[in-house]
Design a protein around this motif. Structure first.
Motif, PDB file in Angstrom:
ATOM      1  N   ALA A  42     102.713  22.060  37.829  1.00  0.00           N
ATOM      2  CA  ALA A  42     101.803  22.522  36.781  1.00  0.00           C
ATOM      3  C   ALA A  42     102.548  23.201  35.644  1.00  0.00           C
ATOM      4  O   ALA A  42     102.093  23.195  34.494  1.00  0.00           O
ATOM      5  N   THR A  43     103.705  23.794  35.932  1.00  0.00           N
ATOM      6  CA  THR A  43     104.495  24.448  34.886  1.00  0.00           C
ATOM      7  C   THR A  43     105.149  23.439  33.947  1.00  0.00           C
ATOM      8  O   THR A  43     105.663  23.829  32.897  1.00  0.00           O
ATOM      9  N   THR A  61      99.233  29.651  29.197  1.00  0.00           N
ATOM     10  CA  THR A  61      98.909  31.052  28.953  1.00  0.00           C
ATOM     11  C   THR A  61      97.441  31.159  28.543  1.00  0.00           C
ATOM     12  O   THR A  61      96.846  30.200  28.031  1.00  0.00           O
ATOM     13  N   LEU A 119     102.517  25.173  42.325  1.00  0.00           N
ATOM     14  CA  LEU A 119     101.329  24.456  41.869  1.00  0.00           C
ATOM     15  C   LEU A 119     101.736  23.042  41.462  1.00  0.00           C
ATOM     16  O   LEU A 119     102.425  22.850  40.455  1.00  0.00           O
ATOM     17  N   SER A 169      98.520  34.242  32.606  1.00  0.00           N
ATOM     18  CA  SER A 169      98.399  32.839  32.976  1.00  0.00           C
ATOM     19  C   SER A 169      96.963  32.344  33.033  1.00  0.00           C
ATOM     20  O   SER A 169      96.015  33.107  33.193  1.00  0.00           O
ATOM     21  N   SER A 190      96.927  19.457  37.133  1.00  0.00           N
ATOM     22  CA  SER A 190      96.794  20.870  36.796  1.00  0.00           C
ATOM     23  C   SER A 190      97.880  21.263  35.802  1.00  0.00           C
ATOM     24  O   SER A 190      99.034  20.830  35.907  1.00  0.00           O
ATOM     25  N   ARG A 200     104.111  30.456  40.995  1.00  0.00           N
ATOM     26  CA  ARG A 200     103.553  29.459  40.079  1.00  0.00           C
ATOM     27  C   ARG A 200     104.240  28.103  40.181  1.00  0.00           C
ATOM     28  O   ARG A 200     103.668  27.079  39.811  1.00  0.00           O
ATOM     29  N   LEU A 204      94.976  29.374  41.245  1.00  0.00           N
ATOM     30  CA  LEU A 204      96.011  30.201  40.624  1.00  0.00           C
ATOM     31  C   LEU A 204      96.897  30.832  41.691  1.00  0.00           C
ATOM     32  O   LEU A 204      96.452  31.074  42.812  1.00  0.00           O
ATOM     33  N   LEU A 224      95.002  28.541  34.599  1.00  0.00           N
ATOM     34  CA  LEU A 224      95.155  27.232  35.236  1.00  0.00           C
ATOM     35  C   LEU A 224      94.045  26.319  34.743  1.00  0.00           C
ATOM     36  O   LEU A 224      92.853  26.612  34.937  1.00  0.00           O
ATOM     37  N   LEU A 280      99.522  24.764  34.081  1.00  0.00           N
ATOM     38  CA  LEU A 280      99.589  26.224  34.051  1.00  0.00           C
ATOM     39  C   LEU A 280      99.988  26.642  32.639  1.00  0.00           C
ATOM     40  O   LEU A 280     101.107  26.367  32.187  1.00  0.00           O
TER      41      LEU A 280
END
Length: 363
Positions: free
Chosen positions: A280-281, A331, A234, A313, A327, A231, A224, A315, A329
Motif C-alpha cells: 500500500a505504501t 496522508t 499492508l 495516515s 489499498s 504500514r 490501518l 487508508l 496508504l
C-alpha cells in the motif's frame, strides 16, 4: 486438514494459539519471537506443549487430555531448517537416500528420480554439501525431507540465510512442491514477499497469540496499521494474465480488466496467470488519467472506502474494474486535497520497480 490448539509456557514467553487450515500452503507469519518456530516444533514433535491438541489429516498427533503424544519418528512430518542441516560427510545422493531410509517404499510421496527432477538437483548428486551454494543446500534439504515421505512438510524460515538472488532461484521450486505434489505445507516466515507468493492461508502471530488468519488478502490488506503491524505489511493482491514480454527491457506485461500491470522482470510465456503483491505504501492515486509520468501501471477503479488514522495516515481502498481491490496508504492531507470520498473515480498508479519479484507467483 491441520488443527492446532496448544499452550506452552516458558520463563519469558507464553504460546497460547489455536487455528485450523485445509490443505495447501499455510504460512505462519510474524516478527521474531512471535511463536512461529515454536508452533512448527510442536507439530513436528521437537517440543511438547503443556496442554493442547494437534491433528494432521485424520491422525491425532497430540491430545494431552487423552494422553496422546505421538513420537517424532511416527509423525511423518518433514522438517526443513533454516540452514538445511545436511550431513557434511555424505554426498548429495547419500543425504537424499538418508531421507528415505526410514520409510517403506509403498508410503513414498514421490520417487527418487521425480524429487531430483522436481528440485533440479540431478547435476549435484555426487557433490558434497561444502561445495554447494546456499540455495542448492536448501533444495537438497527439501528433497531429503520429501523422500522421508511426510504427510506434512514444515519449512522453518528456509530462505532466511539466502541473499535476494538465491531466494529468487529457490521460490519457484517451492511453488512446484505446492502445485505438483499437493502435499500440505507449513511455511514459517517473517518475509511478507515469500508469504504473499506461496500461501493459500496465513496465520499472523504476535507475542504467542493469533492476531489474524485467513487468505493473504484477508490478513494483509484490510485495515490501518495498529500496534501489532506496521504500514509496510499492508499489501494488496492482483491477478493478471501475462500477455507479452519486453525482452529488450527485461519486463513482463500483464492484462488486467482495470489496465495493464508492468512487472520488473521476465516471468515466462504469454498466457500464464500470475498473482502480484503490491504494498500500500507503493500505490499512488490520481483523480484523472495520468500523462507524462514514468509510472507504467495505471489501473482504473472507484474508491470503496476511506479510513483516517489517528496520525497523518489514511487508508484508501479502491475497487478496480474487474473486481480486485487495491489499498493505498496516503496522508490525510492528500485525501483532503484530492477530495477522495467513497464512489470517486480514481486511477491507482504503481511503479514497476516498486514490485518485488519475490512476491510474484503463479496460481
Amino acid at each position: 486438514m491441520i488443527e492446532f490448539s496448544c499452550r506452552l509456557a516458558r520463563a519469558r514467553f507464553t504460546l497460547d494459539a489455536s487455528f485450523a487450515a485445509p490443505g495447501g500452503c499455510l504460512a505462519l507469519f510474524g516478527p521474531s519471537g512471535s511463536g512461529k518456530t515454536t508452533i512448527a516444533k510442536l507439530i513436528a514433535g521437537l517440543d511438547r506443549p503443556d496442554s493442547g491438541r494437534i491433528v494432521v489429516g485424520d491422525r491425532v498427533l497430540v491430545d494431552t487430555d487423552a494422553g496422546i503424544r505421538t513420537p517424532v519418528h511416527r509423525r511423518r512430518v518433514g522438517f526443513v531448517f533454516q540452514d538445511g542441516q545436511l550431513l557434511p560427510h555424505l554426498t548429495v545422493r547419500q543425504n537424499l537416500d538418508y531421507g528415505r531410509y526410514f520409510t517403506p517404499d509403498d508410503a513414498a510421496v514421490a520417487g527418487f528420480d521425480a524429487v531430483v527432477d522436481l528440485l533440479g538437483i540431478g547435476h549435484l548428486l555426487a557433490a558434497r554439501p561444502s561445495t554447494l551454494s546456499g540455495g542448492e543446500r536448501q533444495r537438497v534439504a527439501i528433497g531429503r525431507a520429501l523422500l522421508a515421505s511426510p504427510r506434512l512438510l514444515v519449512m522453518d524460515e528456509p530462505l532466511a540465510s539466502l541473499d535476494a538472488d538465491r531466494k529468487l532461484d529457490i521460490l519457484p521450486f517451492i511453488e512446484r512442491l505446492r502445485d505438483e505434489l499437493a502435499l500440505p505445507m507449513i511455511y514459517v516466515s517473517h518475509a511478507i514477499e515469500e508469504v504473499a507468493r506461496l500461501a493459500t492461508k496465513v496465520v499472523r502471530l504476535s507475542q504467542g497469540r493469533v492476531v489474524a488468519e485467513g487468505t493473504p488478502s484477508d490478513v494483509f490488506a484490510t485495515a490501518l496499521p495498529d500496534a501489532t503491524r506496521d504500514r509496510f505489511e499492508l499489501v494488496s493482491f492482483l491477478t493478471g494474465t501475462a500477455v507479452r514480454e519486453l525482452p529488450d527491457y527485461g519486463m513482463t506485461v500483464l492484462a488486467h480488466p482495470a489496465g495493464e500491470i508492468t512487472l520488473p522482470s521476465r516471468f515466462g510465456p504469454p498466457g500464464k496467470s500470475l498473482r502480484v503483491a503490491v504494498r500500500a505504501t507503493n500505490v499512488t492515486l490520481a483523480t484523472e488519467s495520468p500523462h507524462g509520468l514514468s509510472v507504467r501501471t495505471s489501473l482504473k477503479g472507484r474508491v470503496r472506502s476511506v479510513a483516517l488514522g489517528d496520525d497523518a495516515s489514511a487508508l484508501v481502498v479502491v475497487e478496480l474494474e474487474g473486481g480486485d481491490r487495491i489499498s493505498a496508504l496516503l496522508t490525510r492531507l492528500a485525501v483532503a486535497d484530492l477530495g477522495l470520498t467513497e464512489g470517486r473515480d480514481v486511477y491507482a498508479l504503481v511503479k514497476a520497480v516498486a514490485i518485488d519479484e519475490r512476491a510474484v507467483g503463479s496460481f
